[in-house]
Design a protein around this motif. Structure first.
Motif, PDB file in Angstrom:
ATOM      1  N   ASP A 127      19.728  -3.404  -2.175  1.00 32.99           N
ATOM      2  CA  ASP A 127      19.008  -3.691  -3.382  1.00 32.99           C
ATOM      3  C   ASP A 127      17.861  -4.463  -3.058  1.00 32.99           C
ATOM      4  OD1 ASP A 127      20.613  -1.912  -4.528  1.00 32.99           O
ATOM      5  OD2 ASP A 127      22.047  -3.738  -5.427  1.00 32.99           O
ATOM      6  N   ALA A 128      18.142  -5.657  -2.330  1.00 29.99           N
ATOM      7  CA  ALA A 128      17.071  -6.610  -2.143  1.00 29.99           C
ATOM      8  C   ALA A 128      15.600  -5.849  -1.124  1.00 29.99           C
ATOM      9  CB  ALA A 128      17.645  -7.847  -1.100  1.00 29.99           C
ATOM     10  N   MET A 129      16.131  -4.960  -0.319  1.00 33.85           N
ATOM     11  CA  MET A 129      15.126  -4.258   0.420  1.00 33.85           C
ATOM     12  C   MET A 129      14.287  -3.331  -0.679  1.00 33.85           C
ATOM     13  SD  MET A 129      15.146  -5.802   3.088  1.00 33.85           S
ATOM     14  CE  MET A 129      13.823  -4.870   4.024  1.00 33.85           C
ATOM     15  N   LEU A 130      14.739  -2.897  -1.462  1.00 31.28           N
ATOM     16  CA  LEU A 130      14.248  -2.168  -2.483  1.00 31.28           C
ATOM     17  C   LEU A 130      13.173  -3.157  -3.288  1.00 31.28           C
ATOM     18  CD1 LEU A 130      17.089   0.389  -3.874  1.00 31.28           C
ATOM     19  CD2 LEU A 130      14.953   0.910  -2.473  1.00 31.28           C
ATOM     20  N   LYS A 131      13.555  -4.194  -3.716  1.00 29.05           N
ATOM     21  CA  LYS A 131      12.824  -5.154  -4.412  1.00 29.05           C
ATOM     22  C   LYS A 131      11.486  -5.938  -3.555  1.00 29.05           C
ATOM     23  CE  LYS A 131      15.656  -7.431  -8.016  1.00 29.05           C
ATOM     24  NZ  LYS A 131      16.168  -8.617  -8.477  1.00 29.05           N
ATOM     25  N   VAL A 132      11.928  -5.690  -2.224  1.00 26.96           N
ATOM     26  CA  VAL A 132      10.801  -6.127  -1.457  1.00 26.96           C
ATOM     27  C   VAL A 132       9.754  -5.200  -1.469  1.00 26.96           C
ATOM     28  CG1 VAL A 132      10.222  -6.505   1.299  1.00 26.96           C
ATOM     29  CG2 VAL A 132      12.303  -7.793   0.207  1.00 26.96           C
ATOM     30  N   TRP A 133      10.329  -3.868  -1.280  1.00 29.18           N
ATOM     31  CA  TRP A 133       9.026  -2.674  -1.378  1.00 29.18           C
ATOM     32  C   TRP A 133       8.657  -2.628  -2.660  1.00 29.18           C
ATOM     33  CZ3 TRP A 133       6.860   0.846   1.519  1.00 29.18           C
ATOM     34  CH2 TRP A 133       6.757   1.960   0.600  1.00 29.18           C
ATOM     35  N   LYS A 134       9.071  -2.784  -3.872  1.00 31.07           N
ATOM     36  CA  LYS A 134       8.730  -2.629  -5.149  1.00 31.07           C
ATOM     37  C   LYS A 134       7.714  -3.886  -5.494  1.00 31.07           C
ATOM     38  CE  LYS A 134      12.329   0.330  -6.861  1.00 31.07           C
ATOM     39  NZ  LYS A 134      13.340   0.454  -7.954  1.00 31.07           N
ATOM     40  N   ARG A 135       8.064  -4.914  -5.026  1.00 27.84           N
ATOM     41  CA  ARG A 135       7.449  -6.286  -5.402  1.00 27.84           C
ATOM     42  C   ARG A 135       6.592  -6.735  -4.171  1.00 27.84           C
ATOM     43  NH1 ARG A 135      11.894  -9.533  -8.364  1.00 27.84           N
ATOM     44  NH2 ARG A 135      12.304  -7.936 -10.052  1.00 27.84           N
ATOM     45  N   ALA A 136       6.164  -5.989  -3.246  1.00 24.92           N
ATOM     46  CA  ALA A 136       5.418  -6.523  -1.946  1.00 24.92           C
ATOM     47  C   ALA A 136       3.715  -6.966  -2.597  1.00 24.92           C
ATOM     48  CB  ALA A 136       5.286  -5.525  -0.863  1.00 24.92           C
ATOM     49  N   ARG A 151       0.774  -1.095  -0.146  1.00 26.17           N
ATOM     50  CA  ARG A 151      -0.027   0.135  -0.032  1.00 26.17           C
ATOM     51  C   ARG A 151       0.839   1.145  -0.166  1.00 26.17           C
ATOM     52  NH1 ARG A 151      -2.580  -2.828   4.058  1.00 26.17           N
ATOM     53  NH2 ARG A 151      -1.714  -1.816   5.587  1.00 26.17           N
ATOM     54  N   GLY A 152       1.993   1.099   0.180  1.00 28.77           N
ATOM     55  CA  GLY A 152       3.133   2.289  -0.119  1.00 28.77           C
ATOM     56  C   GLY A 152       3.336   2.982   1.311  1.00 28.77           C
ATOM     57  N   GLU A 153       3.231   2.245   2.374  1.00 25.41           N
ATOM     58  CA  GLU A 153       3.601   2.613   3.768  1.00 25.41           C
ATOM     59  C   GLU A 153       4.815   2.275   4.188  1.00 25.41           C
ATOM     60  OE1 GLU A 153       0.402   0.989   6.280  1.00 25.41           O
ATOM     61  OE2 GLU A 153      -1.365   1.571   4.739  1.00 25.41           O
ATOM     62  N   ARG A 154       5.718   3.123   4.047  1.00 24.73           N
ATOM     63  CA  ARG A 154       7.237   3.176   4.278  1.00 24.73           C
ATOM     64  C   ARG A 154       7.787   2.405   5.673  1.00 24.73           C
ATOM     65  NH1 ARG A 154       8.989   8.746   1.534  1.00 24.73           N
ATOM     66  NH2 ARG A 154       8.741   8.205  -0.500  1.00 24.73           N
ATOM     67  N   PHE A 155       6.734   2.937   6.677  1.00 23.33           N
ATOM     68  CA  PHE A 155       7.272   2.347   8.075  1.00 23.33           C
ATOM     69  C   PHE A 155       7.286   0.849   8.042  1.00 23.33           C
ATOM     70  CE2 PHE A 155       2.386   2.405   8.172  1.00 23.33           C
ATOM     71  CZ  PHE A 155       2.295   1.067   8.763  1.00 23.33           C
ATOM     72  N   ALA A 156       6.307   0.207   7.074  1.00 23.91           N
ATOM     73  CA  ALA A 156       6.385  -1.219   7.222  1.00 23.91           C
ATOM     74  C   ALA A 156       7.792  -1.672   6.777  1.00 23.91           C
ATOM     75  CB  ALA A 156       5.290  -1.418   6.495  1.00 23.91           C
ATOM     76  N   LEU A 157       8.154  -1.249   5.837  1.00 20.47           N
ATOM     77  CA  LEU A 157       9.428  -1.588   5.210  1.00 20.47           C
ATOM     78  C   LEU A 157      10.525  -1.644   6.315  1.00 20.47           C
ATOM     79  CD1 LEU A 157      11.093  -3.094   2.848  1.00 20.47           C
ATOM     80  CD2 LEU A 157      11.785  -0.700   2.114  1.00 20.47           C
ATOM     81  N   GLN A 158      10.482  -0.384   6.880  1.00 18.68           N
ATOM     82  CA  GLN A 158      11.281   0.087   8.106  1.00 18.68           C
ATOM     83  C   GLN A 158      11.356  -1.122   9.142  1.00 18.68           C
ATOM     84  OE1 GLN A 158      10.112   3.991   8.749  1.00 18.68           O
ATOM     85  NE2 GLN A 158      11.660   4.919   7.176  1.00 18.68           N
ATOM     86  N   ALA A 159      10.186  -1.398   9.524  1.00 14.53           N
ATOM     87  CA  ALA A 159       9.963  -2.379  10.498  1.00 14.53           C
ATOM     88  C   ALA A 159      10.503  -3.664  10.239  1.00 14.53           C
ATOM     89  CB  ALA A 159       8.359  -2.442  10.795  1.00 14.53           C
ATOM     90  N   ILE A 160      10.335  -4.111   9.129  1.00 13.75           N
ATOM     91  CA  ILE A 160      10.824  -5.434   8.444  1.00 13.75           C
ATOM     92  C   ILE A 160      12.273  -5.364   8.641  1.00 13.75           C
ATOM     93  CG2 ILE A 160      11.330  -6.948   6.437  1.00 13.75           C
ATOM     94  CD1 ILE A 160       8.316  -6.336   5.427  1.00 13.75           C
ATOM     95  N   TYR A 161      13.081  -4.385   8.005  1.00 10.73           N
ATOM     96  CA  TYR A 161      14.448  -4.153   8.205  1.00 10.73           C
ATOM     97  C   TYR A 161      14.777  -4.246   9.388  1.00 10.73           C
ATOM     98  CZ  TYR A 161      18.906  -2.314   7.139  1.00 10.73           C
ATOM     99  OH  TYR A 161      20.369  -1.952   6.911  1.00 10.73           O
ATOM    100  N   ALA A 162      14.240  -3.344  10.274  1.00  8.54           N
ATOM    101  CA  ALA A 162      14.663  -3.147  11.923  1.00  8.54           C
ATOM    102  C   ALA A 162      14.478  -4.701  12.601  1.00  8.54           C
ATOM    103  CB  ALA A 162      13.828  -2.002  12.641  1.00  8.54           C
ATOM    104  N   ARG A 163      13.575  -5.360  12.004  1.00 11.19           N
ATOM    105  CA  ARG A 163      13.371  -6.598  12.720  1.00 11.19           C
ATOM    106  C   ARG A 163      14.285  -7.687  12.413  1.00 11.19           C
ATOM    107  NH1 ARG A 163      10.346  -9.624  16.523  1.00 11.19           N
ATOM    108  NH2 ARG A 163      10.239 -11.775  15.850  1.00 11.19           N
ATOM    109  N   ASP A 164      14.817  -7.670  10.891  1.00 15.81           N
ATOM    110  CA  ASP A 164      15.304  -8.718  10.434  1.00 15.81           C
ATOM    111  C   ASP A 164      16.664  -8.535   9.779  1.00 15.81           C
ATOM    112  OD1 ASP A 164      13.447 -10.345  11.332  1.00 15.81           O
ATOM    113  OD2 ASP A 164      13.087 -11.346   9.475  1.00 15.81           O
ATOM    114  N   SER A 165      17.002  -7.149   9.849  1.00 19.10           N
ATOM    115  CA  SER A 165      18.204  -6.703   8.795  1.00 19.10           C
ATOM    116  C   SER A 165      19.651  -7.575   9.326  1.00 19.10           C
ATOM    117  CB  SER A 165      18.672  -5.287   8.987  1.00 19.10           C
ATOM    118  OG  SER A 165      18.777  -5.022  10.229  1.00 19.10           O
TER     119      SER A 165
END
Length: 182
Positions: free
Chosen positions: A60-69, A23-37
């Motif tokens: 680059d992979a996290m950008l793919k996660v964002w774009k392909r969620a 849905r484009g909510e950036r905090f969600a990607l930040q949360a995934i990254y904070a949790r599992d980076s």
């Protein structure tokens, strides 16, 4: 940040986080990254063996996660597994691209605590048990695709099987794994 996406919670909802990314909510990607980076970085570093390259690949992979969620489907497996697969595939693609030699001193992995190691060992045992319960064709197709990083087409070629069959084996096998691990 929404309470359901707090990285320090033990019941982190990866599926909800991926849906929020879609849905484009950036905090969600930040949360995934904070949790599992830390874990994701360890996966990448294990494959590429160079710290600076591992950082770049993870980015680059996290950008793919964002774009392909939006492409994530709960029917094919867990959301956390999907994220790890995207990261792992990005690392494998980078390896294929560079095919470079590795220095022994670049082989360090991040330090993991005893609790982390126990959790990983338990997860590995469960996964191993569930894989052993799969039919051989499904198990082989899944291992080639997810462990060795082959595309469906490459798996079909290596197994000498039609592409449609391979896709079906992988899909059904993943569903059985999800059921077994759930």
């Amino acid at each position: 940040m929404s309470a359901q996406f707090q990285p320090d919670q033990t019941d982190f909802d990866y599926e909800a986080a991926l849906l929020a990314c879609a849905r484009g909510e950036r905090f969600a990607l930040q949360a995934i990254y904070a949790r599992d980076s830390r874990w994701l970085y360890a996966v990448v570093l294990r494959l590429v063996k160079r710290r600076e390259l591992a950082e770049e690949v993870l980015h680059d992979a996290m950008l793919k996660v964002w774009k392909r969620a939006k492409l994530y489907s709960p029917a094919l497996g867990s959301a956390r597994g999907w994220v790890y697969t995207v990261v792992r595939n990005q690392a494998l693609n980078e390896l294929r691209k560079h095919k470079s030699e590795v220095n022994a001193e670049d082989h360090d992995l991040p330090e993991l605590g005893q609790e982390d190691n126990q959790e990983l060992a338990q997860d590995a045992q469960r996964l191993s048990r569930c894989l052993a319960n799969l039919e051989e064709t499904k198990r082989n197709a899944i291992l080639l695709a997810f462990l060795d990083g082959y595309s469906h087409e490459e798996v079909a070629h290596r197994l000498g099987a039609p592409l449609g069959s391979v896709k079906s084996w992988i899909r059904r096998g993943l569903l059985k794994l999800k059921e077994c691990l759930g």
